[in-house]
Design a protein around this motif. Structure first.
Motif, short mmCIF file in Angstrom:
data_model
loop_
_atom_site.label_atom_id
_atom_site.label_comp_id
_atom_site.label_asym_id
_atom_site.label_seq_id
_atom_site.Cartn_x
_atom_site.Cartn_y
_atom_site.Cartn_z
N ALA A 1 -9.71 7.46 2.65
CA ALA A 1 -10.52 6.98 1.51
C ALA A 1 -10.00 7.64 0.24
O ALA A 1 -9.77 8.86 0.22
N GLY A 2 -9.78 6.87 -0.79
CA GLY A 2 -9.30 7.41 -2.06
C GLY A 2 -7.79 7.52 -2.14
O GLY A 2 -7.25 7.81 -3.20
N GLN A 3 -7.11 7.26 -1.05
CA GLN A 3 -5.64 7.39 -1.05
C GLN A 3 -5.00 6.33 -1.95
O GLN A 3 -5.48 5.20 -2.04
N LEU A 4 -3.89 6.72 -2.59
CA LEU A 4 -3.11 5.76 -3.37
C LEU A 4 -2.48 4.78 -2.38
O LEU A 4 -1.70 5.16 -1.51
N LEU A 5 -2.87 3.52 -2.51
CA LEU A 5 -2.48 2.52 -1.51
C LEU A 5 -1.20 1.83 -1.94
O LEU A 5 -0.22 1.75 -1.18
N LEU A 6 -1.21 1.30 -3.15
CA LEU A 6 -0.05 0.59 -3.69
C LEU A 6 0.05 0.96 -5.18
O LEU A 6 -0.98 1.10 -5.85
N THR A 7 1.26 1.10 -5.65
CA THR A 7 1.44 1.51 -7.05
C THR A 7 1.68 0.30 -7.95
O THR A 7 2.13 -0.76 -7.48
N ALA A 8 1.37 0.48 -9.23
CA ALA A 8 1.65 -0.56 -10.23
C ALA A 8 3.12 -0.94 -10.12
O ALA A 8 3.97 -0.08 -9.93
N GLY A 9 3.39 -2.24 -10.20
CA GLY A 9 4.78 -2.71 -10.08
C GLY A 9 5.10 -3.23 -8.70
O GLY A 9 6.15 -3.82 -8.49
N THR A 10 4.19 -3.01 -7.73
CA THR A 10 4.44 -3.50 -6.38
C THR A 10 4.20 -5.00 -6.31
O THR A 10 3.21 -5.51 -6.81
N ARG A 11 5.12 -5.68 -5.68
CA ARG A 11 4.96 -7.12 -5.49
C ARG A 11 4.11 -7.36 -4.24
O ARG A 11 4.31 -6.72 -3.22
N LEU A 12 3.16 -8.29 -4.35
CA LEU A 12 2.24 -8.54 -3.24
C LEU A 12 2.83 -9.56 -2.28
O LEU A 12 2.76 -10.77 -2.50
N GLY A 13 3.45 -9.05 -1.25
CA GLY A 13 3.95 -9.88 -0.15
C GLY A 13 2.98 -9.78 1.02
O GLY A 13 1.89 -9.21 0.88
N PRO A 14 3.38 -10.30 2.17
CA PRO A 14 2.46 -10.33 3.31
C PRO A 14 1.88 -8.97 3.70
O PRO A 14 0.66 -8.85 3.89
N ALA A 15 2.70 -7.94 3.81
CA ALA A 15 2.18 -6.64 4.26
C ALA A 15 1.27 -6.02 3.21
O ALA A 15 0.26 -5.39 3.53
N GLN A 16 1.62 -6.21 1.93
CA GLN A 16 0.79 -5.64 0.86
C GLN A 16 -0.56 -6.36 0.79
O GLN A 16 -1.61 -5.72 0.64
N LEU A 17 -0.54 -7.69 0.92
CA LEU A 17 -1.81 -8.43 0.92
C LEU A 17 -2.66 -8.03 2.12
O LEU A 17 -3.88 -7.91 2.01
N ALA A 18 -2.00 -7.80 3.24
CA ALA A 18 -2.75 -7.42 4.44
C ALA A 18 -3.40 -6.05 4.28
O ALA A 18 -4.56 -5.84 4.68
N THR A 19 -2.69 -5.12 3.66
CA THR A 19 -3.28 -3.78 3.53
C THR A 19 -4.42 -3.79 2.51
O THR A 19 -5.42 -3.09 2.69
N LEU A 20 -4.32 -4.65 1.48
CA LEU A 20 -5.45 -4.79 0.55
C LEU A 20 -6.65 -5.40 1.27
O LEU A 20 -7.80 -4.99 1.05
N ALA A 21 -6.39 -6.38 2.14
CA ALA A 21 -7.48 -7.00 2.93
C ALA A 21 -8.09 -5.96 3.87
O ALA A 21 -9.32 -5.89 4.02
#
Ligand SMILES: Nc1nc2c(c(=O)[nH]1)N[C@H]1C(S)=C(S)[C@@H](COP(=O)(O)OP(=O)(O)OC[C@H]3O[C@@H](n4cnc5c(N)ncnc54)[C@H](O)[C@@H]3O)O[C@H]1N2
Ligand code: MOO
Length: 422
Positions: free
Chosen positions: A166-186
């Motif tokens: 909880a509170g961890q930096l998940l993705l940084t500004a500038g990251t492109r939202l591909g399948p794995a990034q969208l999944a981790t946000l979900a």
């Protein structure tokens, strides 16, 4: 005056830099919903994202098996197995529960580890190596289950927060939202994301010979292929594209540009070489755009600069030649790298050095880019150099580079090859 490919690439990158910096300005960020297959796919984060939750949110089993207190089977051996009574089974989705000490709790993969258990023995390592009396499984659980080896605490337990705290930096500004990034946000439960606006590109094909696909061709007319190739190329980089066609008339071209005051970048094709009707050159040369020759073939005639506009900020313009192979290769060499870099994408093609399957010739003073195919024997064959041979490009899997200064290469000569079939 002729410039090198590298010089022109640097000119175009510098021209684009302010527009690309502007879309990265956090004050221009937009919120987009994170709906599946929705508008967030391919967008670039405008701000760092921290996780509101730990993932997994609770300790859960990594295997189908038995949750135990490791101390209960610490003395187990092959000759003296430890037999434990079987508790109530827990599946993924069942609310977290309590483990009765001195028992074995059947747990399915993803089930919350019941409080009191500290390890999971996978079902294959238990005796019998199958569940008893649960769901579709037959058998009598009353005899209990035997274990013939101890288990270390923590075995096959996926601790709460072991993926994300909880509170961890998940993705940084500038990251492109591909399948794995969208999944981790979900996975952390987010429903919206702050993303950079897309670069708005006005793409104008010029030439009064052009008709849109679907239109009937009259004498002397051809279908517009550059809008298709460049729009797709731009969309691949995450840009937003408005397409227009302009006849060979400077006023009409300026009117098309004026009708799109929102554009961050103008790309034109055609009308830049030595003909009597060079609409792009005629319309833009006196307004801040420079035209010249790049030592590249195809793609020699090029224009670039900041277009002065009445009551609007200057607009970066990149003017490509009209020949369809020239236009697409110009994108490949000059626009694809900076646009992909800005979108958080890999900006270079996969490069290999491979032997030519046959001898080729090249204009000595120019960097020639041929379209080719990888052969089963590891060599590369190249097609004809003509800049109208679009179909040959469509069938090609590689681009073959012959640097300036080389007039001929024999079969077997090693050439720089870029893969374009990814
Ligand atoms: N005397 C000279 N003639 C030419 C030179 C030169 O140096 N001296 N350069 C040649 C080279 S190299 C190229 S490349 C072309 C570039 O010409 P333009 O950029 O002015 O383009 P256009 O004349 O408008 O068109 C060239 C060619 O491409 C076809 N075309 C144009 N737009 C499209 C489109 N959207 N889809 C499909 N095809 C398109 C057009 O019909 C012409 O056939 O100039 C050479 N000439
Ligand atoms: O430079 Mo033109 O693009 O060769 O055909």
């Amino acid at each position: 005056m002729s410039t090198t490919v590298e010089e022109h690439a640097a000119t175009v990158a510098a021209l684009l830099a302010p527009a690309l910096a502007a879309v990265a300005d956090p004050s221009r960020a937009e919120m987009v919903p994170l709906t599946p297959a929705g508008p967030a796919h391919g967008r670039v984060l405008a701000a760092d994202v921290r996780s509101p939750l730990p993932v997994p949110p609770f300790a859960n089993s990594q295997m189908d098996g038995y949750a135990v207190r490791s101390a209960d089977i610490a003395a187990a051996t092959g000759s003296r197995p430890v037999r434990l009574p079987i508790g109530r089974a827990r599946a993924a989705g069942d609310a977290a529960d309590v483990h009765e000490l001195g028992t074995a709790t059947p747990v399915m993969t993803g089930a919350a580890i019941p409080a009191g258990a500290d390890a999971v023995v996978q079902i294959e390592a238990a005796d019998p190596p199958r569940f008893l009396g649960i769901g579709a499984a037959g058998g009598d659980p009353s005899a209990g289950v035997a274990f013939s080896t101890p288990v270390a605490p923590g075995t096959f337990i996926r601790e709460a927060g072991s993926d994300v705290t909880a509170g961890q930096l998940l993705l940084t500004a500038g990251t492109r939202l591909g399948p794995a990034q969208l999944a981790t946000l979900a996975a952390v439960g987010l429903t919206t994301a702050r993303v950079r606006p897309r670069l708005r590109v006005l793409l104008v094909s010029t030439g009064h010979e052009l008709r849109a696909p679907g239109e009937t061709l009259g004498s002397g007319q051809i279908h517009d292929a550059n809008t298709a190739s460049l729009a797709a190329s731009l969309i691949d980089t995450g840009a937003e594209v408005a397409c227009a066609a302009a006849p060979d008339d400077a006023e009409a071209l300026l009117a098309v540009i004026a009708a799109h005051p929102e554009a961050d970048l103008l790309i034109t094709t055609g009308g830049v070489s030595a003909g009597a009707f060079e609409v792009v050159r005629d319309a833009l040369a006196s307004r801040g755009v420079s035209f010249g020759h790049v030592a590249m073939q195809p793609g020699g005639p090029q224009g670039a600069g900041m277009l002065r506009r009445d009551e609007l900020a200057p607009l970066p313009v990149v003017a490509f030649p009209g020949n369809p192979v020239s236009a697409l290769l110009s994108f490949e060499m000059f626009l694809r790298p900076p646009l992909r870099r800005a979108a958080g994408l890999r900006d270079q093609r996969e490069v290999r050095w491979l032997p030519l399957a046959h001898a080729i010739e090249s204009p000595q003073g120019k960097h020639q880019i041929r379209r080719g195919m990888l052969r089963d024997d590891g060599s590369v064959s190249v097609g004809a150099p003509g800049s109208h041979l679009l179909h040959d490009y469509a069938r090609s899997t590689v681009l073959v580079h012959v640097p300036a200064g080389i007039a001929a290469l024999p079969a077997g000569a090693e050439v720089e090859v870029w893969r374009i079939d990814e």
